[in-house]
Structures are given as C-alpha cells and as structure tokens.
Scaffold this motif. Structure first.
Motif, PDB file in Angstrom:
ATOM      1  N   PHE A  67       0.853  -1.190   0.000  1.00 34.17           N
ATOM      2  CA  PHE A  67       0.000   0.000   0.000  1.00 34.17           C
ATOM      3  C   PHE A  67       0.884   1.234   0.000  1.00 34.17           C
ATOM      4  CE2 PHE A  67       1.121  -0.320   4.370  1.00 34.17           C
ATOM      5  CZ  PHE A  67       0.915   0.908   4.981  1.00 34.17           C
ATOM      6  N   THR A 127      -0.291   4.919  -8.619  1.00 32.35           N
ATOM      7  CA  THR A 127      -1.134   3.738  -8.797  1.00 32.35           C
ATOM      8  C   THR A 127      -0.433   2.691  -9.654  1.00 32.35           C
ATOM      9  OG1 THR A 127      -3.153   5.067  -8.605  1.00 32.35           O
ATOM     10  CG2 THR A 127      -3.358   2.914  -9.656  1.00 32.35           C
ATOM     11  N   TYR A 131      -2.700  -5.114  -3.843  1.00 32.29           N
ATOM     12  CA  TYR A 131      -2.537  -3.681  -3.609  1.00 32.29           C
ATOM     13  C   TYR A 131      -3.774  -3.188  -2.867  1.00 32.29           C
ATOM     14  CZ  TYR A 131      -3.017   1.282  -4.934  1.00 32.29           C
ATOM     15  OH  TYR A 131      -3.243   2.632  -4.938  1.00 32.29           O
ATOM     16  N   GLY A 180      -6.020  -0.289  -1.217  1.00 33.36           N
ATOM     17  CA  GLY A 180      -6.283   1.135  -1.298  1.00 33.36           C
ATOM     18  C   GLY A 180      -6.532   1.738   0.074  1.00 33.36           C
ATOM     19  N   ALA A 209      -7.803  -0.086  -6.693  1.00 30.55           N
ATOM     20  CA  ALA A 209      -6.945  -0.987  -5.921  1.00 30.55           C
ATOM     21  C   ALA A 209      -7.589  -2.368  -5.930  1.00 30.55           C
ATOM     22  CB  ALA A 209      -6.779  -0.474  -4.488  1.00 30.55           C
TER      23      ALA A 209
END
Length: 319
Positions: free
Chosen positions: A65, A151, A165, A167, A185
């Motif tokens: 993250f 991102t 990943y 968010g 994400a």
C-alpha cells in the motif's frame, strides 16, 4: 453430448470450490453493517477480520500500500499489520514533489507498527512524462498524473511480490469523487468509513502502539499532498463534518440518478435535512460534487448487445 455435460458439471463444481470463502466474508460484512457505530474497537476488529478473510479468499499472503503519513493510510497500515502480520506488508513511500514532513510521518507510523518501508522516487518519471505529454490547462491535471504514477507503481510492485494492492480511500472522498479516475486498488477496507470514523479508529488502533503519534496523526489535516498548506477541505469547499452530515441525509432520503441527487420523497427529505442542521449551501455543494464525479463511479458507458443482458454478476466475489 456426454463430454459437454461433463464440462458443464465440471464448471459448476469449479465455481463452488472457488467460492468456498464467500459465506465467511458475507457473514463478516453483515456483522459490520449491523453495528450501531463504525468507530469502535469492535468495528476495527471486524475490518481486520474481513480484510484477513479477503486475503484468504484470494489465496494471497502479502499486501502493498502507499503510505503518505495521512490519516487514511495510517488506519490502512494498522488494519494490515493486524490482519497479515507486519512482515507480510510493504509500505511504499512514493515522493513526487511531496512534502518532506509527510515522509517523516509515514516512517514514524511504519516504525511503530514494524511494517517494512520501501521508497521509490517518482520525480524522474514525472519529469519524463511532463516532457512528452501535451501541457494541460486543467488545474488538477498535474496532480492526477502524479496519482496515476503512484497507482501504476503500486500495482506493479504488488504483481512483483505476489501481493494485493490495498487502497486507502474513505467513504467521504470516494462518494464525492475526491480521487483520481483510474486509481483503483485490489481491496478497499476503509471504503465505507467517514473521515471522522477513520480518525477515531486511528486514535484507537495506533494508540495501542504509540499514543503520542496516534494523537497527532489522527488529528492531522487531510490534504492531497500536492501543494504545501493546501487542505482537502479547501479543495472540496466544505468541511468533512459538513460533508458527512450531507451524505447521511442523502443515504437516508435520496436516490442517485444520471441527473444528480434526487429526494425520494420531498416532505421526508425536507424534515431530515432540517433536523440534520446541514445548510442548503453545504447540501447543494455536496450534491454538485457527487454529480460532477458520476463518471468515476459508474465507469465508461457501454453500448450493450442484447445477449450480454442474460449474464448476471451478482454473486461474483461480492458480499
């Protein structure tokens, strides 16, 4: 014919086996939704359990993250450290003309939680992109470019590590579109929390490790990290408390249409709005933000062919 029947049965069995973790996820989601408040230790534990169940369902043990030193990424760090164990989490500091104080806060946070930190300086990539792209007149274009670089980096690092990943977005910013289009994400544990709830949960969860740091980060003003001294509330034109009040009125009395926020029943809307204390100016501003961001929430319009309407994705990884 028999081999086609065998394939049909095989597909059904495969779908059942792949969906084995969904009942547990749905149960946790139902328990969370039924809570009277979403800013309590019980709420935090359910968020952690749901996150853990989601990773188990995805058959993934690692997470990445982006850590900014802000309140949302602080709570995300607390959730992941509790759900996966810190050694299985990687926090990425991704400076891109960022404020130095944000990186210091991010490192203090991760040190308190024992989460490993990796730093990737995105300024060279930003410089290269600016050199080849057409200059944009829109004020937010450069900020969106920075977010999309982050991102892209986080999705790449997740793929390289065999991770998800995660968010860091919250309900308020997500609902009014205070984020960059295309900056999704794999998982969003804070997606249904108001900013005030995020702050109280940071004070609780991080406070178990470092009370002084928790008090400071839970009260840190939210900003996009793009312009020194520029807060998110200044960008939005309303405070988070005002936005939360307006959203609660919308959730209770309104529907969302292509043309904007529409009261389901006029008299009930008027009663609830008056009782809430939200001013007409604030409500109109929040409604306008939601309308302006509708393209982010609904995705790209598609001219559908008739046979695709037979498909239903209602049970597709959904609780």
């Amino acid at each position: 014919m028999e081999r086609y029947l065998a394939l049909a049965l095989e597909l059904k069995a495969l779908a059942r086996s792949r969906s084995e973790g969904l009942p547990a996820i749905r149960e946790l989601a139902s328990r969370f939704a039924a809570l009277p408040r979403y800013d309590t230790p019980q709420a935090f534990e359910l968020i952690v359990s749901w996150t853990k169940a989601r990773f188990r369902f995805a058959k993934v043990k690692r997470a990445v993250f982006g850590v900014s030193g802000g309140v949302d990424s602080s709570l995300t760090a607390c959730v992941l450290a509790a759900a996966l164990a810190p050694k299985n989490v990687t926090a990425y500091v991704l400076p891109c003309e960022s404020q130095p104080g944000d990186e210091r806060d991010a490192r203090l946070l991760c040190a308190a939680l024992k989460i490993p930190v990796e730093r990737i300086d995105l300024f060279p990539a930003l410089t290269a992109m600016r050199a080849i792209l057409t200059p944009a007149k829109a004020a937010n274009a450069d900020g969106n470019l920075k977010t999309r670089l982050r991102t892209t980096t986080l999705f790449h690092e997740a793929a390289a590590k065999g991770a998800l990943y995660v968010g860091t977005g919250d309900l308020d910013e997500g609902f009014v579109g205070y984020y960059t289009k295309g900056s999704g994400a794999d998982l969003s544990p804070l997606g249904s929390l108001h900013k005030s709830e995020v702050r109280r949960l940071v004070a609780y969860a991080l406070g178990l490790k470092d009370k002084r740091l928790a008090r400071r980060l839970s009260a840190k003003p939210a900003d996009a990290g793009l312009i020194k001294g520029r807060t998110a509330e200044a960008d939005l034109g309303v405070t988070y408390a005002e936005m939360e009040g307006a959203l609660e009125v919308i959730f209770e009395t309104c529907a969302l249409h292509e043309g904007g926020v529409v009261p389901r029943e006029v008299d009930e809307f008027a009663r609830v709005l008056r009782r809430s204390g939200v001013t007409e100016r604030v409500f109109s501003r929040v409604a306008e933000l939601i309308y302006a961001a509708r393209h982010k929430a609904t995705g790209a319009p598609v001219l559908w062919r008739a046979d695709t309407t037979r498909l239903s994705a209602q049970d597709f990884e959904s609780e």
